[in-house]
Design an enzyme around this catalytic site. Structure first.
Site, short mmCIF file in Angstrom:
data_model
loop_
_atom_site.label_atom_id
_atom_site.label_comp_id
_atom_site.label_asym_id
_atom_site.label_seq_id
_atom_site.Cartn_x
_atom_site.Cartn_y
_atom_site.Cartn_z
N SER A 127 0.84 -1.19 0.00
CA SER A 127 0.00 0.00 0.00
C SER A 127 0.88 1.24 0.00
O SER A 127 2.10 1.17 0.11
CB SER A 127 -0.92 -0.01 1.22
OG SER A 127 -1.80 -1.11 1.18
N HIS A 150 9.24 3.52 -3.79
CA HIS A 150 9.32 3.24 -2.37
C HIS A 150 10.31 4.17 -1.69
O HIS A 150 10.72 3.94 -0.56
CB HIS A 150 9.73 1.78 -2.12
CG HIS A 150 8.87 0.79 -2.82
ND1 HIS A 150 9.23 0.22 -4.01
CD2 HIS A 150 7.65 0.31 -2.50
CE1 HIS A 150 8.26 -0.59 -4.40
NE2 HIS A 150 7.30 -0.56 -3.51
N ASP A 167 12.72 0.12 6.31
CA ASP A 167 11.76 -0.58 7.17
C ASP A 167 12.15 -2.02 7.48
O ASP A 167 11.32 -2.78 7.97
CB ASP A 167 10.36 -0.53 6.56
CG ASP A 167 10.23 -1.38 5.29
OD1 ASP A 167 11.29 -1.77 4.73
OD2 ASP A 167 9.10 -1.63 4.86
#
Length: 594
Positions: A62, A224, A416
């Protein structure tokens, strides 16, 4: 709303951003539905789909809205599978979507070329085929910023939306699965995309991204937030667009299609935070630049198509069209995220809590339940207690390393890695606390760990660890496995990571720690070593040395392979470091140090 050291964003909790957004989307589009299974299964689908026709499914992490949920509707996607922010969804969610919408017409999966998406969508496709469903997969990778792609290939960017639209219109018109798949591949092969950013993107709950200076732009960055091909002083938009268009037309994979007189569709994509006023300026300059290149622009689409959260910037996509592609691109669609779409009329009452449709089940669900039942009651043995101690120590080590791993990952990715591994660790600790995680027999324990991280860890890491654990389990399917059996299991798991992850030794990935550890275990087994503590210590030391060696490697796989080599030079790969940390934690438990 988040404030303080993090950027100001409108959300309840960072962990519920995606599920809250999906429920909000369905509250405003009640003709669409979602499958039950939140938060692990995040699938939005069109219940009006005619299963005699091809079902089109796509998805991924997402944060790229309106992709992919916004493209569900007649004439585009039949279902969209959402992962967490910038993390691919698990294979179980993709398989649930396939089962829910696939009938005699078959199913086409459209997948952006990222390792995690390839892995999870590919695994689900193979599982669905084994159940007798007709499934084809099309990969999209049209990133013109990468002159010479490495093992990972070119990234899938905004051109994916054009594949969705054209293939979706063809499926709605009744074309058979092989023809729709071939058309989708043709569209993907005739696209070129290049992006430029004025600012980076900020993940929910994270500090603002300040990598770019106030007068800089970044050319060729990823969706990203991966660093791009070059950082430049911000020029006038006409000059910037001219640079982008020149590079698009010269893109090696499609250069022969963009000669003078070529008919093209132009997609001007808002990467997230570009004001409509500025986007219109870019669109006008892009049309003019295309005309100066001798191109005949037959269609222009401007707006947010595949975004990157709050990134300020744009991407340009050129598609060398055919008459059939032009007709299908202009066809009506009910997808709410596509411009000029016409939503089908519905008398359904809008609701903030739409009733989900129960998850479909298949043979794999029955087998997993039987395995869990077989393992029940085995947690009281000495072996189970030792396994629980190893799992707990490994999980706690990963949680403690969260900031370090995120910092390392930010050098060549989206920062992340620590969050992803800590989420898996939290699930394992919760399972131990609740007594729901099997810890004996060994094979059931490995499968139980795989099941736990499947629900908690998205992205490539979750998929790779899951496939490794599943592949390792058969080798320890004995009452009391020793060093020999664990060495064979470790080797089988590492081989599965190599097979499905698309990397090898020296690519600067987790394999550069896993492979030396596996070799150390195999040497210990061959030498007749019977002490698990000694074998584990050797494996941990080998993994640490392998992780340290990644500081001098060039990234050839994973997201870091898309960034300039100097961005990660001298920095260890976070995935390899994570392997060394949890292996050392296991070795400490076996040696009685924890």
């Amino acid at each position: 709303m988040s404030a303080g050291s993090s950027s100001k964003k409108l959300f309840n909790e960072p962990g519920s951003v995606v599920t809250d957004a999906i429920d909000g989307f369905l509250a405003t589009h009640p003709h669409l539905r979602r499958l039950d299974g939140f938060p692990d299964i995040k699938v939005v689908f069109d219940p009006a789909h005619d299963k005699s026709k091809v079902a089109l499914i796509s998805g991924g992490g997402s944060g790229h809205e309106p992709a992919h949920v916004g493209y569900v509707g007649g004439g585009m996607l039949t279902a969209a599978v959402a992962g967490e922010v910038f993390a691919s969804p698990p294979a179980s969610a993709v398989l649930a979507a396939i089962r829910a919408v696939t009938g005699p017409g078959g199913c086409l999966l459209v997948v952006k070329n990222y390792t995690g998406d390839r892995l999870h969508f590919g695994l689900a496709a193979e599982q669905a085929k084994a159940e007798g469903l007709a499934v084809e997969v099309v990969m999209v990778g049209e990133d013109a910023a990468i002159d010479t792609p490495r093992m990972a290939g070119r990234r899938g960017l905004a051109g994916t939306a054009l594949v969705h639209k054209i293939a979706g219109a063809a499926a709605a018109a009744g074309m058979p699965l092989p023809a729709v798949a071939e058309l989708a591949r043709s569209v993907a092969s005739r696209c070129a995309t290049l992006g430029v950013a004025l600012s980076g993107c900020t993940l929910p709950g994270h500090p603002p991204n300040t990598r770019l200076g106030p007068a800089d732009v970044e050319l060729g960055l990823g969706i990203h937030g991966e660093p791009g091909a070059a950082v430049l002083p911000l020029p006038p938009v006409r000059q910037l667009v001219e640079t982008m268009m020149t590079r698009l037309v010269a893109y090696k994979a499609t250069a022969s299609l963009f000669g003078p007189g070529a008919r093209v569709a132009l997609l001007v994509n808002n990467l997230g935070a570009t004001p409509p006023l500025e986007l219109s300026i870019v669109a006008g300059e892009a049309v003019a630049a295309a005309e100066r290149q001798g191109l005949a622009v037959v269609s222009v689409l401007a707006g947010p198509f595949v975004t990157s959260l709050d990134m300020a910037g744009v991407s340009l996509t050129l598609l060398a069209t055919t008459p059939d592609m032009e007709r299908l691109l202009a066809a009506d669609t009910a997808a709410p995220g596509w411009p000029r779409s016409s939503s089908s009329s519905s008398s359904r009452i809008h609701s903030s809590r739409p009733q989900p449709v129960p998850l479909p089940t298949g043979p794999a669900d029955v087998a997993e339940a039987a395995t869990a039942q077989q393992a029940a009651g085995a947690g009281s043995s000495q072996h189970a207690a030792l396994t629980a101690g190893c799992v707990r120590a490994a999980a706690e080590a990963l949680q403690q390393a969260l900031p370090l791993l995120n910092e390392m990952d930010a050098k060549g990715g989206d920062g992340d890695c620590g969050d992803t591994l800590a989420a898996g660790a939290a699930a394992l600790l919760a399972g131990l606390q609740a007594g729901s995680l099997p810890t004996a027999p060994a094979a059931a324990a490995l499968r139980g760990i795989a099941s736990a991280i499947n629900s908690a860890m998205g992205g490539t890491s979750g998929g790779l660890y899951q496939v490794a654990l599943i592949a390792a389990a058969p080798a320890v399917q004995v009452p009391e496995p020793g060093v020999k059996e664990w060495a064979a299991a470790f080797a089988a798991g590492v081989a599965a990571v190599e097979k499905y992850g698309g990397a090898a030794a020296g690519c600067r990935t987790m394999l550069d720690a896993l492979l030396p550890a596996s070799e150390a275990l195999s040497r210990a087994a061959a030498a007749g070593e019977t002490s698990g503590a000694a074998a584990a210590a050797a494996a941990a030391a080998a993994a640490a040395a392998g992780a340290e060696a990644t500081k001098g490697m060039t990234a050839l796989a994973g997201r870091a392979s898309y960034v300039p080599a100097e961005a990660v030079a001298g920095h260890a790969d976070p995935g390899a470091v994570a392997v060394s940390l949890w292996l050392q934690a296991v070795a400490d438990v076996l040696a009685g140090r924890s």
